[in-house]
Write an enzyme that holds these catalytic residues in place. Structure first.
Site, PDB file in Angstrom:
ATOM      1  N   GLY A 199       0.826  -1.212   0.000  1.00  0.00           N
ATOM      2  CA  GLY A 199       0.000   0.000   0.000  1.00  0.00           C
ATOM      3  C   GLY A 199       0.857   1.258   0.000  1.00  0.00           C
ATOM      4  N   THR A 214      16.981  -6.383 -24.678  1.00  0.00           N
ATOM      5  CA  THR A 214      15.605  -6.138 -24.250  1.00  0.00           C
ATOM      6  C   THR A 214      14.734  -7.377 -24.453  1.00  0.00           C
ATOM      7  OG1 THR A 214      14.961  -5.394 -26.455  1.00  0.00           O
ATOM      8  CG2 THR A 214      15.825  -3.715 -24.944  1.00  0.00           C
ATOM      9  N   GLU A 247      21.396  -6.923 -21.022  1.00  0.00           N
ATOM     10  CA  GLU A 247      21.761  -8.076 -21.858  1.00  0.00           C
ATOM     11  C   GLU A 247      20.726  -8.329 -22.959  1.00  0.00           C
ATOM     12  OE1 GLU A 247      24.553  -8.452 -21.129  1.00  0.00           O
ATOM     13  OE2 GLU A 247      25.053  -9.265 -19.172  1.00  0.00           O
TER      14      GLU A 247
END
Length: 401
Positions: free
Chosen positions: A355, A381, A379
């Site tokens: 929260g 995407t 390394e």
């Protein structure tokens, strides 16, 4: 020992190493990680402790002073370290990739010269492919090496160099057209150079400048830098493997192992996020009972735990396949993709469970929330991983005729 993310079939030595690392993480990393991270402070005492444990030589063969352990052992250690603080796993990862590339591709002289000191943590490694304008398009590298007598002269700018300041050995990928006629495919005209330098920032050797740390959203403590080469002279015996034109293959071999490492980091961060979420859910009360007793939160915990378990299993599978000597680019790509995406989701669910307190810097989950995104791009995407996976699947399932 927690129920999740267990690994079957480990030897007694592997079990002992992992137990030692987990104990170190619980006692020496977790209690100080958030404070150091907020100050963006290099964790020197933690690094010294890892050197004493021998982790800088974990996969370096015993004849060079290392422990000669498998990629699986290394990945499981990374998972534990990232559970404590992901930045620390980054400090040893680049070092490990350079050591692995030397072990696999270096000349005997290069192995004899570098590996014993790397195993002891005296020489610290970093590696560099990316440049400011190319991202994941390695074929677009513009940094260049030109032969001049018994030396090469290197010019160009590299980017996103993890451990750029603290390292003393950098494996750098550049173009080298010598011996490669015009029109040669880009990946066949690249060479990896082993560049020794002083640690620190500024001009760290003639022709080589590390400007300073890049300020980042997360992944703090570890230094991420640029690297500028301006007439940098490197002797020919510092071409990795002694032969030009092999750099792309050498780097891809290293990155393949690095993808298992990033998957392991994602597993570790996700495990820590789950631990924080399941603990807080039992302490926080709403409507007269712990929020863990509300079905909505139990569903979140169930989903988080399942993702932790699935990512760990894929990471272990990718590491074991590489250890057998088989090609593992498909498995490494899948593990890196799944573990990084699941890590982001598990961290966000733990953040939601906290929260308003999740938004406070007093709570550890705030740090994890800023660290997880780096795994989505490190390394390669997610999109690059999916390209690799898709191409490999088409190779494996090619329709005949």
């Amino acid at each position: 020992m927690a129920r999740l993310a267990q690994t079957a079939g480990l030897t007694d030595i592997q079990t002992e190493i992992l137990s030692t690392v987990r104990d170190f993480v619980d006692k020496e990393i977790i209690p100080v990680a958030t404070e150091l991270e907020h100050r963006d402070e290099y964790p020197q005492e933690i690094v010294d402790g890892l050197k004493e444990l021998g982790l800088f030589g974990l996969m370096i063969p015993e004849e060079y002073g290392g422990l000669g352990e498998s990629l699986l052992t290394y990945a499981l250690c990374v998972e534990e370290i990232a559970r404590g603080w992901m930045s620390v796993s980054g400090i040893i990862n680049t070092h490990f990739i350079v050591a692995y590339m030397l072990k696999q591709h270096g000349t005997q002289e290069q192995k004899d010269y570098f590996l014993p000191r790397m195993a002891a943590g005296e020489v610290r490694g970093a590696f560099s492919m990316s440049e400011p304008g190319l991202g994941s398009d390695v074929s677009a590298i513009t940094s260049k090496a030109v032969k001049d007598g018994d030396e090469y002269v290197l010019n160009g700018q590299k980017m996103w160099l993890t451990n750029g300041g603290t390292s003393t050995l950098v494996a750098v990928l550049v173009r080298s057209d010598e011996g490669h006629p015009e029109g040669t495919a880009a990946h066949k005209s690249m060479t990896t150079f082993l560049i020794e330098k002083e640690s620190g920032f500024g001009e760290v050797r003639p022709g080589l400048t590390i400007p300073g740390k890049i300020d980042k959203m997360g992944y703090k403590g570890v230094d991420t830098t640029e690297l500028i080469m301006d007439g940098l002279r490197i002797p020919a015996n510092r071409v990795l493997g002694g032969e030009t034109g092999r750099g792309f293959y050498q780097m891809m071999d290293g990155v393949e192992v690095g993808r298992v490492n990033v998957a392991a980091r994602g597993c570790g961060v996700a495990q820590r996020a789950f631990e924080l979420g399941v603990s807080y859910a039992q302490q926080r009360h709403t409507f007269g009972k712990p929020i863990a007793h509300h079905q909505a939160i139990q569903f979140k915990l169930a989903e988080m735990a399942t993702k932790v378990e699935a990512a760990h299993a894929m990471m272990v599978n990718a590491a074991r396949k590489k250890d057998t000597g088989e090609r593992n680019d498909l498995e490494a790509g899948m593990a890196k993709y799944l573990a990084s995406e699941y890590c982001k989701e598990v961290v966000e669910d733990a953040f939601r469970i906290h929260g308003g307190y999740g938004f406070s810097k007093e709570y550890e989950i705030e740090r994890l929330y800023r660290e997880a995104p780096m795994l989505l791009i490190g390394e390669g995407t997610a999109e690059i991983q999916k390209m690799i996976i898709g191409r490999r699947l088409l190779e494996e399932y090619r329709v005949q005729g």
